[in-house]
Scaffold this active site. Sequence first.
Site, PDB file in Angstrom:
ATOM      1  N   ASP A   1       0.842  -1.199   0.000  1.00 32.42           N
ATOM      2  CA  ASP A   1       0.000   0.000   0.000  1.00 32.42           C
ATOM      3  C   ASP A   1       0.876   1.248   0.000  1.00 32.42           C
ATOM      4  O   ASP A   1       1.689   1.441   0.909  1.00 32.42           O
ATOM      5  CB  ASP A   1      -0.898  -0.023   1.241  1.00 32.42           C
ATOM      6  CG  ASP A   1      -1.716   1.248   1.418  1.00 32.42           C
ATOM      7  OD1 ASP A   1      -1.961   1.930   0.403  1.00 32.42           O
ATOM      8  OD2 ASP A   1      -2.103   1.536   2.563  1.00 32.42           O
TER       9      ASP A   1
ATOM     10  N   ASN B   1      -0.512   4.544  -0.520  1.00 31.30           N
ATOM     11  CA  ASN B   1      -1.226   5.777  -0.156  1.00 31.30           C
ATOM     12  C   ASN B   1      -1.876   5.690   1.226  1.00 31.30           C
ATOM     13  O   ASN B   1      -2.690   6.535   1.600  1.00 31.30           O
ATOM     14  CB  ASN B   1      -2.272   6.143  -1.211  1.00 31.30           C
ATOM     15  CG  ASN B   1      -3.351   5.076  -1.358  1.00 31.30           C
ATOM     16  OD1 ASN B   1      -3.327   4.040  -0.692  1.00 31.30           O
ATOM     17  ND2 ASN B   1      -4.315   5.330  -2.235  1.00 31.30           N
TER      18      ASN B   1
ATOM     19  N   ASP C   1      -4.130   3.890   2.677  1.00 34.55           N
ATOM     20  CA  ASP C   1      -5.556   3.675   2.916  1.00 34.55           C
ATOM     21  C   ASP C   1      -5.828   2.256   3.402  1.00 34.55           C
ATOM     22  O   ASP C   1      -6.983   1.859   3.566  1.00 34.55           O
ATOM     23  CB  ASP C   1      -6.379   3.982   1.666  1.00 34.55           C
ATOM     24  CG  ASP C   1      -6.055   3.046   0.488  1.00 34.55           C
ATOM     25  OD1 ASP C   1      -5.119   2.228   0.611  1.00 34.55           O
ATOM     26  OD2 ASP C   1      -6.728   3.157  -0.551  1.00 34.55           O
TER      27      ASP C   1
ATOM     28  N   ASP D   1      -6.118 -11.072 -14.787  1.00 37.23           N
ATOM     29  CA  ASP D   1      -7.192 -12.031 -14.528  1.00 37.23           C
ATOM     30  C   ASP D   1      -8.374 -11.736 -15.444  1.00 37.23           C
ATOM     31  O   ASP D   1      -8.872 -10.612 -15.480  1.00 37.23           O
ATOM     32  CB  ASP D   1      -7.640 -11.937 -13.068  1.00 37.23           C
ATOM     33  CG  ASP D   1      -7.615 -13.282 -12.370  1.00 37.23           C
ATOM     34  OD1 ASP D   1      -8.088 -14.253 -12.981  1.00 37.23           O
ATOM     35  OD2 ASP D   1      -7.132 -13.362 -11.234  1.00 37.23           O
TER      36      ASP D   1
ATOM     37  N   GLU E   1      -8.118 -21.598 -15.701  1.00 36.11           N
ATOM     38  CA  GLU E   1      -8.547 -22.268 -14.476  1.00 36.11           C
ATOM     39  C   GLU E   1      -9.722 -23.166 -14.848  1.00 36.11           C
ATOM     40  O   GLU E   1     -10.769 -22.690 -15.296  1.00 36.11           O
ATOM     41  CB  GLU E   1      -8.979 -21.249 -13.418  1.00 36.11           C
ATOM     42  CG  GLU E   1      -9.359 -21.913 -12.102  1.00 36.11           C
ATOM     43  CD  GLU E   1     -10.030 -20.961 -11.129  1.00 36.11           C
ATOM     44  OE1 GLU E   1      -9.780 -21.072  -9.920  1.00 36.11           O
ATOM     45  OE2 GLU E   1     -10.839 -20.111 -11.580  1.00 36.11           O
TER      46      GLU E   1
ATOM     47  N   ASP F   1      -6.824 -18.603  -3.335  1.00 38.33           N
ATOM     48  CA  ASP F   1      -8.019 -19.344  -2.914  1.00 38.33           C
ATOM     49  C   ASP F   1      -7.687 -20.504  -1.979  1.00 38.33           C
ATOM     50  O   ASP F   1      -8.587 -21.264  -1.597  1.00 38.33           O
ATOM     51  CB  ASP F   1      -8.747 -19.918  -4.140  1.00 38.33           C
ATOM     52  CG  ASP F   1      -9.572 -18.871  -4.867  1.00 38.33           C
ATOM     53  OD1 ASP F   1      -9.999 -17.901  -4.221  1.00 38.33           O
ATOM     54  OD2 ASP F   1      -9.763 -19.018  -6.086  1.00 38.33           O
TER      55      ASP F   1
END
Length: 552
Positions: free
Chosen positions: A20, A22, A24, A97, A256, A325
Amino acid sequence: MNDWKKKGVVYEIYVQSFNDTNDDGIGDIQGVIQKLDYLKELGVNILWLTPIFESPLVDNGYDISNYQSINNIYGTMEDVEELIKKSHDYNIKIVMDLVVNHTSDQHKWFQESKKSKDNKYSEYYIWRDPRPDGSAPTNHGSAFGGSAWEYVPERDQYYLHLFAKEQPDLNWDNKELRNEIYNMMSFWAEKGIDGFRMDSISFISKPQKFTNAPVVDNKEYGAYYYGIANGNNIHRYLKEMNERVLSKYDLITIGETPHTNTEEGSKFLDSNELDMIFQFEHMHVDYGKYGRYSDVSFKMSDLRESINHWQENLTWNSNYLGNHDQPRIVSRFGNDKKYREKSAKMLAMLTLFQRGTPFIYQGEEIGMTNVDFQSIDDMKDLEAHNTYDFLTRVGISSEKALDMVNRKTRDNSRTPMQWNASKNAGFTDGQPWIRINNNYKNINVEKDLLNKDSIYKFYQELISLRKSNDILINGDCKLLDLTDSDIITFTRNNNGEKILVICSFSDKRIKFDIPKEYKAMKLLISNYDSADFEGDVTTYLEPYEGRAYIIG
């Protein structure tokens, strides 16, 4: 398959939890750019980014509301263009993706489709009439619990959603819908990306026997995948996709393909529809009564049997043990306590030295572990909450249900990347979107970079060996001794040159007999101080020891 594809080592980035910039509390595209030096030094040369598109984030971005717009929590289109350019400057490819089995219910297509049966978008999704009593067309269940059908009064019909009800399935039988998808793919190819990882691609063609199937007997809801994968038109659609888009660019395609066997998987590869597929057989080795959420430990023999089956029957494999996953691999297949470092290194050798493209999920290179969530409220994953509710509803105690969900929740792999021992593991100076694993002060990138014997340094060495050794790229893969209860052993053979790989899954010191035909072997790499062999045929392997030898 192009040379760069065969030599590729893929690193999956779960953007939301990577870095990250910034403050947030959410990872972003600039965070990936900031870590390109780190990734280049590791040795990976393909980055797979999880979805960064506009999305309500019901399923962490796998519910897309606009395929050609970037979610502002991750950055802008200009950030993506910068990432593509700078990655290419590092000779690193970018894979996006492609989630086209379903969209978000907030997508313009669905918002229009649900209004009536006679508008431009009305057949972009899979709609069916109720049964005479007004109930759903079938009692198939969704992956996240409950029915796979949701009623819409405006149409007096149900739409199909294999996943969350906010993720309606697209109707690939509709030509206009397919054209929209191909145009979108071309948009990204023109942006300069290098490939697609195709989410749930084996579900895009729905067999008629599924959507028109009789009710599954004796169940409130049948399995969501019951009869759903690889419908009659799957190969026609992928061939059309190749003709319309893929053949026009130098793209890597990673499909997938849940619930696909080797015979069906070979069709994707042998007809050049896809470069490789993700299959899930080896992910099922520790499933129990309630599927993935169980208290069952895996049997190494089942894992080895699955690896052997796919290595024997597929020309090229996607080699992985974990992803966004799945649980953390060292917690699932290794020992994340006493032998965390040794078992993480052994599992890395198993992944990187098989035939096929190796996939590394962020954090595996430092041996990140599962999280001990103390409450279901600490988890963010929709699937975890739905599963917990289901388990308690069928009479399992809340303590037992939490333990079962803890083992397999997707949140285990989605906690932030552990960069250093500072506040929030160096991931953010803000409030992280999900809790940091408590062990970050002991397990982090900075610590591994300073340790010459670290897991990270071992990954570096393995990746370098794979990229520079033709045996490990083009050699066949033959598993040996399929009855050993503790060890996976295999050879890589290319034009008579051989490498022997030995991986122990035991937490004890065990005896191992070297195959008699291999009399002189030079050690290539090991996670212990192992030795060369000059005619000896018996050795002892330490707990979770991994070795690779050049034979002859």
